[in-house]
Design a protein around this motif. Sequence first.
Motif, mmCIF file in Angstrom:
data_model
loop_
_atom_site.group_PDB
_atom_site.id
_atom_site.type_symbol
_atom_site.label_atom_id
_atom_site.label_comp_id
_atom_site.label_asym_id
_atom_site.label_seq_id
_atom_site.Cartn_x
_atom_site.Cartn_y
_atom_site.Cartn_z
ATOM 1 N N GLN A 1 0.835 -1.202 0.000
ATOM 2 C CA GLN A 1 0.000 0.000 0.000
ATOM 3 C C GLN A 1 0.871 1.254 0.000
ATOM 4 N N GLN A 2 1.887 1.270 0.856
ATOM 5 C CA GLN A 2 2.812 2.408 0.885
ATOM 6 C C GLN A 2 3.546 2.556 -0.440
ATOM 7 N N ALA A 3 4.051 1.429 -0.962
ATOM 8 C CA ALA A 3 4.862 1.457 -2.179
ATOM 9 C C ALA A 3 4.064 1.978 -3.372
ATOM 10 N N ARG A 4 2.820 1.527 -3.499
ATOM 11 C CA ARG A 4 1.982 2.002 -4.609
ATOM 12 C C ARG A 4 1.707 3.497 -4.479
ATOM 13 N N ASN A 5 1.428 3.944 -3.270
ATOM 14 C CA ASN A 5 1.143 5.363 -3.055
ATOM 15 C C ASN A 5 2.344 6.242 -3.392
ATOM 16 N N LEU A 6 3.550 5.683 -3.220
ATOM 17 C CA LEU A 6 4.772 6.434 -3.495
ATOM 18 C C LEU A 6 5.280 6.236 -4.917
ATOM 19 N N GLY A 7 4.608 5.377 -5.679
ATOM 20 C CA GLY A 7 5.009 5.151 -7.062
ATOM 21 C C GLY A 7 6.275 4.332 -7.218
ATOM 22 N N LEU A 8 6.559 3.438 -6.270
ATOM 23 C CA LEU A 8 7.752 2.598 -6.381
ATOM 24 C C LEU A 8 7.564 1.538 -7.464
ATOM 25 N N ASP A 9 8.673 1.009 -7.938
ATOM 26 C CA ASP A 9 8.660 -0.049 -8.944
ATOM 27 C C ASP A 9 8.194 -1.348 -8.284
ATOM 28 N N MET A 10 6.957 -1.754 -8.554
ATOM 29 C CA MET A 10 6.383 -2.918 -7.891
ATOM 30 C C MET A 10 6.910 -4.236 -8.443
ATOM 31 N N SER A 11 7.712 -4.185 -9.497
ATOM 32 C CA SER A 11 8.289 -5.417 -10.033
ATOM 33 C C SER A 11 9.514 -5.860 -9.238
ATOM 34 N N LYS A 12 10.050 -4.967 -8.410
ATOM 35 C CA LYS A 12 11.216 -5.314 -7.604
ATOM 36 C C LYS A 12 10.801 -6.173 -6.418
ATOM 37 N N ARG A 13 11.688 -7.076 -6.037
ATOM 38 C CA ARG A 13 11.389 -8.027 -4.968
ATOM 39 C C ARG A 13 11.501 -7.361 -3.600
ATOM 40 N N PRO A 14 10.463 -7.452 -2.773
ATOM 41 C CA PRO A 14 10.555 -6.892 -1.415
ATOM 42 C C PRO A 14 11.426 -7.765 -0.520
ATOM 43 N N ASN A 15 11.808 -7.219 0.628
ATOM 44 C CA ASN A 15 12.684 -7.945 1.538
ATOM 45 C C ASN A 15 12.238 -7.777 2.984
ATOM 46 N N MET A 16 12.802 -8.601 3.832
ATOM 47 C CA MET A 16 12.525 -8.559 5.263
ATOM 48 C C MET A 16 13.843 -8.756 6.001
ATOM 49 N N ASP B 1 13.833 0.906 0.646
ATOM 50 C CA ASP B 1 12.419 1.197 0.398
ATOM 51 C C ASP B 1 11.587 -0.050 0.131
ATOM 52 N N TYR B 2 12.249 -1.198 -0.027
ATOM 53 C CA TYR B 2 11.537 -2.440 -0.321
ATOM 54 C C TYR B 2 11.502 -3.385 0.880
ATOM 55 N N THR B 3 11.794 -2.850 2.052
ATOM 56 C CA THR B 3 11.745 -3.636 3.285
ATOM 57 C C THR B 3 10.335 -3.614 3.853
ATOM 58 N N ILE B 4 9.728 -4.794 4.009
ATOM 59 C CA ILE B 4 8.346 -4.851 4.505
ATOM 60 C C ILE B 4 8.294 -4.748 6.023
ATOM 61 N N CYS B 5 9.331 -5.220 6.717
ATOM 62 C CA CYS B 5 9.386 -5.115 8.172
ATOM 63 C C CYS B 5 10.724 -5.650 8.660
ATOM 64 N N VAL B 6 11.007 -5.395 9.925
ATOM 65 C CA VAL B 6 12.134 -6.026 10.613
ATOM 66 C C VAL B 6 11.539 -6.952 11.663
ATOM 67 N N VAL B 7 12.015 -8.190 11.704
ATOM 68 C CA VAL B 7 11.519 -9.161 12.680
ATOM 69 C C VAL B 7 12.481 -9.229 13.857
ATOM 70 N N GLY B 8 11.957 -8.974 15.047
ATOM 71 C CA GLY B 8 12.717 -9.180 16.272
ATOM 72 C C GLY B 8 12.250 -10.469 16.921
ATOM 73 N N ILE B 9 13.158 -11.226 17.504
ATOM 74 C CA ILE B 9 12.821 -12.551 18.028
ATOM 75 C C ILE B 9 13.001 -12.601 19.541
ATOM 76 N N MET B 10 11.990 -13.148 20.201
ATOM 77 C CA MET B 10 11.978 -13.352 21.653
ATOM 78 C C MET B 10 11.570 -14.807 21.929
ATOM 79 N N VAL B 11 12.383 -15.742 22.128
ATOM 80 C CA VAL B 11 13.816 -15.774 22.346
ATOM 81 C C VAL B 11 14.452 -16.512 21.165
ATOM 82 N N LEU B 12 15.734 -16.264 20.897
ATOM 83 C CA LEU B 12 16.440 -16.999 19.855
ATOM 84 C C LEU B 12 16.700 -18.426 20.341
ATOM 85 N N THR B 13 16.116 -19.396 19.662
ATOM 86 C CA THR B 13 16.209 -20.787 20.098
ATOM 87 C C THR B 13 17.650 -21.276 20.166
ATOM 88 N N TYR B 14 18.483 -20.827 19.234
ATOM 89 C CA TYR B 14 19.833 -21.373 19.115
ATOM 90 C C TYR B 14 20.829 -20.757 20.089
#
Length: 242
Positions: A74-89, A133-146
């Motif tokens: 939704q944000q990317a379309r509103n800003l006119g970003l290239d939607m063919s590029k692969r998003p990341n996390m 600009d193609y980052t959908i979110c940052v994941v924080g982990i509680m707790v790291l199993t390893y």
Amino acid sequence: MALLGGNKKDSKHDGIGLFYGEGLSEQSLPRYVIPADTIDENADQRDEFIGTSTVGSSEACMLGGMAALFRWKQQARNLGLDMSKRPNMIISSAYQVVWEKFGVYWDIELRKVTVTKECLALDPDKAIALIDDYTICVVGIMVLTYTGRYDDIKALDAAITTYDKTSKVKVYIHVDAASGSLYTPFMEAELEWDFHLDNVKSINTSGHKYGLVYPGVGWVVWKDKAWLSIFNVQPFSSSLGP
């Protein structure tokens, strides 16, 4: 701050209350989490929070990731970003395999912050360096199993606040609290990692990690209804989220 606890200011556990009750109508939404210190005792503020039960924390992670993806689109379309590029996390390299599955199913690049002997959890500065600009979110982990460590969600929140001041696309945090959320509030009550932090928008947890719980069960909750699409199912006169 407690994931399980009361919803009143004088609750035994001063923090987030988890409300049970499966329902289809908007008046009885499936799950709520509420920072107790924000509640007006004269008003029911639960309608701003929304969530659902799942068959386990893996499904909850999937739903949290999907919501972040659709919000980013939704944000990317509103800003006119290239939607063919692969998003990341962005995520720690000590993630659970469900996040790799999420990346495959939804064609999301997992940008991993490598866990090292010197830093056994997510390094917030290294995480910020991977965001674009193609980052959908940052994941924080509680707790790291390893490693048995917590990602520093408070430090990550502060770093993202600084990043968002100059970025076009705002980035937020999903907390994968499958292993830690049901005991951390009682064992380390001073730890800040939940909806009290501005950029934490969704949290998932597991109900079968402890206590001889046999069925697979989990939950995912969002800070605000704005993170989901609410739609009507006319035969039942009900409002549902995806």
